[in-house]
Design a protein around this motif. Sequence first.
Motif, PDB file in Angstrom:
ATOM      1  N   THR A  21      29.271  -0.602 -22.432  1.00  0.00           N
ATOM      2  CA  THR A  21      28.532  -1.067 -21.257  1.00  0.00           C
ATOM      3  C   THR A  21      28.502   0.023 -20.192  1.00  0.00           C
ATOM      4  OG1 THR A  21      29.420  -3.269 -21.698  1.00  0.00           O
ATOM      5  CG2 THR A  21      28.371  -2.948 -19.579  1.00  0.00           C
ATOM      6  N   ARG A  22      29.662   0.583 -19.950  1.00  0.00           N
ATOM      7  CA  ARG A  22      29.747   1.611 -18.913  1.00  0.00           C
ATOM      8  C   ARG A  22      28.886   2.822 -19.280  1.00  0.00           C
ATOM      9  NH1 ARG A  22      33.459   6.171 -17.740  1.00  0.00           N
ATOM     10  NH2 ARG A  22      33.248   6.480 -15.499  1.00  0.00           N
ATOM     11  N   ASP A  23      28.917   3.222 -20.542  1.00  0.00           N
ATOM     12  CA  ASP A  23      28.151   4.405 -20.939  1.00  0.00           C
ATOM     13  C   ASP A  23      26.645   4.128 -20.881  1.00  0.00           C
ATOM     14  OD1 ASP A  23      30.527   5.700 -21.206  1.00  0.00           O
ATOM     15  OD2 ASP A  23      30.610   5.609 -23.398  1.00  0.00           O
ATOM     16  N   LEU A  24      26.254   2.902 -21.194  1.00  0.00           N
ATOM     17  CA  LEU A  24      24.829   2.567 -21.083  1.00  0.00           C
ATOM     18  C   LEU A  24      24.392   2.634 -19.612  1.00  0.00           C
ATOM     19  CD1 LEU A  24      24.712  -0.423 -23.612  1.00  0.00           C
ATOM     20  CD2 LEU A  24      23.230   1.606 -23.745  1.00  0.00           C
ATOM     21  N   ILE A  25      25.242   2.111 -18.727  1.00  0.00           N
ATOM     22  CA  ILE A  25      24.893   2.142 -17.295  1.00  0.00           C
ATOM     23  C   ILE A  25      24.854   3.595 -16.799  1.00  0.00           C
ATOM     24  CG2 ILE A  25      25.622   1.438 -14.975  1.00  0.00           C
ATOM     25  CD1 ILE A  25      26.802  -1.114 -16.219  1.00  0.00           C
TER      26      ILE A  25
ATOM     27  N   VAL B  20      22.990  -6.947 -27.587  1.00  0.00           N
ATOM     28  CA  VAL B  20      22.398  -7.562 -26.395  1.00  0.00           C
ATOM     29  C   VAL B  20      22.578  -6.645 -25.183  1.00  0.00           C
ATOM     30  CG1 VAL B  20      22.546  -9.501 -24.785  1.00  0.00           C
ATOM     31  CG2 VAL B  20      22.682  -9.920 -27.247  1.00  0.00           C
ATOM     32  N   LEU B  21      23.762  -6.065 -25.056  1.00  0.00           N
ATOM     33  CA  LEU B  21      23.988  -5.181 -23.912  1.00  0.00           C
ATOM     34  C   LEU B  21      23.029  -4.000 -23.954  1.00  0.00           C
ATOM     35  CD1 LEU B  21      27.859  -5.436 -23.864  1.00  0.00           C
ATOM     36  CD2 LEU B  21      26.346  -6.070 -21.965  1.00  0.00           C
ATOM     37  N   MET B  22      22.793  -3.482 -25.143  1.00  0.00           N
ATOM     38  CA  MET B  22      21.854  -2.362 -25.245  1.00  0.00           C
ATOM     39  C   MET B  22      20.448  -2.803 -24.842  1.00  0.00           C
ATOM     40  SD  MET B  22      21.327   0.364 -28.330  1.00  0.00           S
ATOM     41  CE  MET B  22      22.823   1.283 -27.993  1.00  0.00           C
ATOM     42  N   VAL B  23      20.051  -3.973 -25.282  1.00  0.00           N
ATOM     43  CA  VAL B  23      18.717  -4.465 -24.912  1.00  0.00           C
ATOM     44  C   VAL B  23      18.621  -4.621 -23.392  1.00  0.00           C
ATOM     45  CG1 VAL B  23      17.179  -6.474 -25.004  1.00  0.00           C
ATOM     46  CG2 VAL B  23      18.231  -5.623 -27.115  1.00  0.00           C
ATOM     47  N   LEU B  24      19.569  -5.366 -22.820  1.00  0.00           N
ATOM     48  CA  LEU B  24      19.470  -5.668 -21.382  1.00  0.00           C
ATOM     49  C   LEU B  24      19.451  -4.391 -20.543  1.00  0.00           C
ATOM     50  CD1 LEU B  24      22.024  -8.640 -21.057  1.00  0.00           C
ATOM     51  CD2 LEU B  24      19.521  -8.798 -21.065  1.00  0.00           C
TER      52      LEU B  24
ATOM     53  N   TYR C  27      26.672 -10.815 -15.905  1.00  0.00           N
ATOM     54  CA  TYR C  27      27.539 -11.868 -15.369  1.00  0.00           C
ATOM     55  C   TYR C  27      28.969 -11.390 -15.584  1.00  0.00           C
ATOM     56  CZ  TYR C  27      29.261 -16.762 -14.990  1.00  0.00           C
ATOM     57  OH  TYR C  27      29.897 -17.919 -14.630  1.00  0.00           O
ATOM     58  N   TYR C  28      29.853 -11.617 -14.623  1.00  0.00           N
ATOM     59  CA  TYR C  28      31.228 -11.095 -14.754  1.00  0.00           C
ATOM     60  C   TYR C  28      31.762 -11.424 -16.160  1.00  0.00           C
ATOM     61  CZ  TYR C  28      33.435 -15.708 -14.465  1.00  0.00           C
ATOM     62  OH  TYR C  28      33.836 -17.001 -14.740  1.00  0.00           O
ATOM     63  N   GLY C  29      32.347 -10.418 -16.782  1.00  0.00           N
ATOM     64  CA  GLY C  29      32.880 -10.626 -18.130  1.00  0.00           C
ATOM     65  C   GLY C  29      31.908 -10.202 -19.225  1.00  0.00           C
ATOM     66  N   ASP C  30      30.609 -10.145 -18.914  1.00  0.00           N
ATOM     67  CA  ASP C  30      29.655  -9.658 -19.924  1.00  0.00           C
ATOM     68  C   ASP C  30      30.052  -8.267 -20.396  1.00  0.00           C
ATOM     69  OD1 ASP C  30      27.988 -11.866 -19.893  1.00  0.00           O
ATOM     70  OD2 ASP C  30      26.348 -10.905 -18.785  1.00  0.00           O
ATOM     71  N   GLU C  31      30.589  -7.476 -19.462  1.00  0.00           N
ATOM     72  CA  GLU C  31      30.884  -6.081 -19.783  1.00  0.00           C
ATOM     73  C   GLU C  31      31.991  -5.934 -20.826  1.00  0.00           C
ATOM     74  OE1 GLU C  31      31.816  -7.671 -17.011  1.00  0.00           O
ATOM     75  OE2 GLU C  31      33.267  -6.565 -15.801  1.00  0.00           O
TER      76      GLU C  31
ATOM     77  N   HIS D  47      25.350   4.807 -29.831  1.00  0.00           N
ATOM     78  CA  HIS D  47      25.245   3.914 -30.983  1.00  0.00           C
ATOM     79  C   HIS D  47      26.131   2.719 -30.646  1.00  0.00           C
ATOM     80  CE1 HIS D  47      26.276   3.295 -35.540  1.00  0.00           C
ATOM     81  NE2 HIS D  47      25.332   2.466 -35.145  1.00  0.00           N
ATOM     82  N   THR D  48      25.691   1.511 -30.934  1.00  0.00           N
ATOM     83  CA  THR D  48      26.483   0.345 -30.524  1.00  0.00           C
ATOM     84  C   THR D  48      27.912   0.406 -31.089  1.00  0.00           C
ATOM     85  OG1 THR D  48      25.404  -0.888 -32.293  1.00  0.00           O
ATOM     86  CG2 THR D  48      24.637  -1.312 -30.031  1.00  0.00           C
ATOM     87  N   THR D  49      28.086   0.941 -32.293  1.00  0.00           N
ATOM     88  CA  THR D  49      29.458   1.045 -32.834  1.00  0.00           C
ATOM     89  C   THR D  49      30.112   2.370 -32.454  1.00  0.00           C
ATOM     90  OG1 THR D  49      28.872   2.172 -34.859  1.00  0.00           O
ATOM     91  CG2 THR D  49      28.702  -0.237 -34.882  1.00  0.00           C
TER      92      THR D  49
END
Length: 531
Positions: free
Chosen positions: A445-449, A349-353, A363-367, A504-506
């Motif tokens: 999350t951080r790396d995607l951002i 989901v994080l990759m999609v968003l 939302y706080y904590g999603d990360e 990669h997500t993993t």
Amino acid sequence: MVQEGDRWWRDGVLYQIYPRSFADSNGDGVGDLRGIIGKLDHLAWLGVSGIWLSPVMRSPNKDWGYDVADYKSIDPELGTLEDAEELIEEAGRHGIRILFDLVPNHTSDQHDWFRDAVSGREARFRDWYVWADPKDDGSAPNNWISVFGGESAWELDVTSGQYYLHNFLQHQPDLNWWNGEVRDEFDDILRFWFDRGVAGFRIDVAHAIVKDSELRDNTPTTDQDLEFYRNIGQLPEYNMNRPETHDVLRRWRKLADTYDPQRILVGETYVHDLDRLVEFYGQDDELNLAFNFPFIHANFESKALRATAEKTMGMIPPASWPVWTGSNHDVGRFARRWCEGDDAKIRCVLMVLLMMRGTPFLYYGDEIGMDEPEIAYEDLKDPVGLRFWPVGKGRDSCRTPMQWTAEQGAGFTEASVDTWLPLGDYRRTNVTAQKEDPTSVLRLTRDLIALRREAQELTRGSYDPVDAPDGLWAWARGGRWRILVNLSDNDAVVDAPPGRVVLHTTREWDDRPTNGSLELGAWQGIVIDGA
Ligand code: NOJ
């Protein structure tokens, strides 16, 4: 035309904070503004560009801040006006802008305006609220139903013999937006906060501000209507969703634009069809961003999510910009709602968003993939949970304190303190542990951002759909990037362009070259740099 520096809210990632639950600086078990100031380093490290703060104005907390008693103040439990100014300034120093939550649909029944209004039919502020005479049999003026109670949206004021409207709790009387003074007063409130440096507002129930001037009955639902409306039993055509609401939004957009084009309006546009949603952008003269509830409520499977997302992008006016969200303080956390706490799904989901074309709101904590704990009846705080228990359990479980550490108090507050809502599973999921682990959800999350920040095609580039086997969602960004996310329980063989897996997500395939087909495991996703 949008200028380079004005794009922060299009290029950046925004982050919602529920202030009571983010960080407690004074050991009373409730988060506060100084607590948020203390966590700006974390947010800057994460890479977010803006914060939407759920309401911080003075409130008797019948609906936890969404019942405002004074729009030009800060609730003493959360801090002071000086703290708010410091937060805005400090956040700015961290490259982060602050959005306040504006609640214009209703006030608290403890607001001075309403206290005056109930004092009699001739009261100075009487007409600032929606009043109506009973029907001949003494019953409510029409059939409108409150969102929070399944009962009439009208409350009888015995003293004056008239009913007042409350689309939400009876403690949240609706303002009368046909009254010019109400409009002027809110202009002033917007200016008050803009002058103090807020970058904009998230507008509560942005689709419902103006009510039908004739107070006509809503139409009962039929079998053809969406389940959401069938559950209410009527279509909110007259107590919400009036075309005149757009006049108010245009007025505010004009006002915001008198400051600078970096000030923005984000709407809680709680509508269930995309035709209505896109109207809130107007001709780029209404909301800058409108929350996409059809996406939020889409089934968690690639076909439904993809169809909704692609339809949104197809319908949105060319000058406008979509929003992608999985969690908030009302709908719950995607880690539970969509993913049932499954780590692999959360990563997808994080990759999609974060890789879509549009503005993601975390939302706080999603990360950290924060999940929702069960909340016992005795611990409930949300009026919705208290009203509907046990059929509905309310919204408390998605509002629990942020999980910073594995220590008692979760790094949210001191060890010995009782938190205002119970803590979730902070020993298992917390910022500190995940920060140290390069394969954690937080680091993903951080790396995607960070990747979005480095590669302009991932923010401004086109979204181009790519054919993929069932269960898989594949798209290209700006020609160069390919994203493949397997939202299914089966491994899938997919075409991958020549290039390199950047994320990669993993994390197992990070940096691996690609060329031709590959087998992507169940609930895994990759971002390929095809340059
Ligand atoms: C929407 C807000 O997000 C929600 O939390 C609140 O209860 C209602 N509006 C009423 O203000």
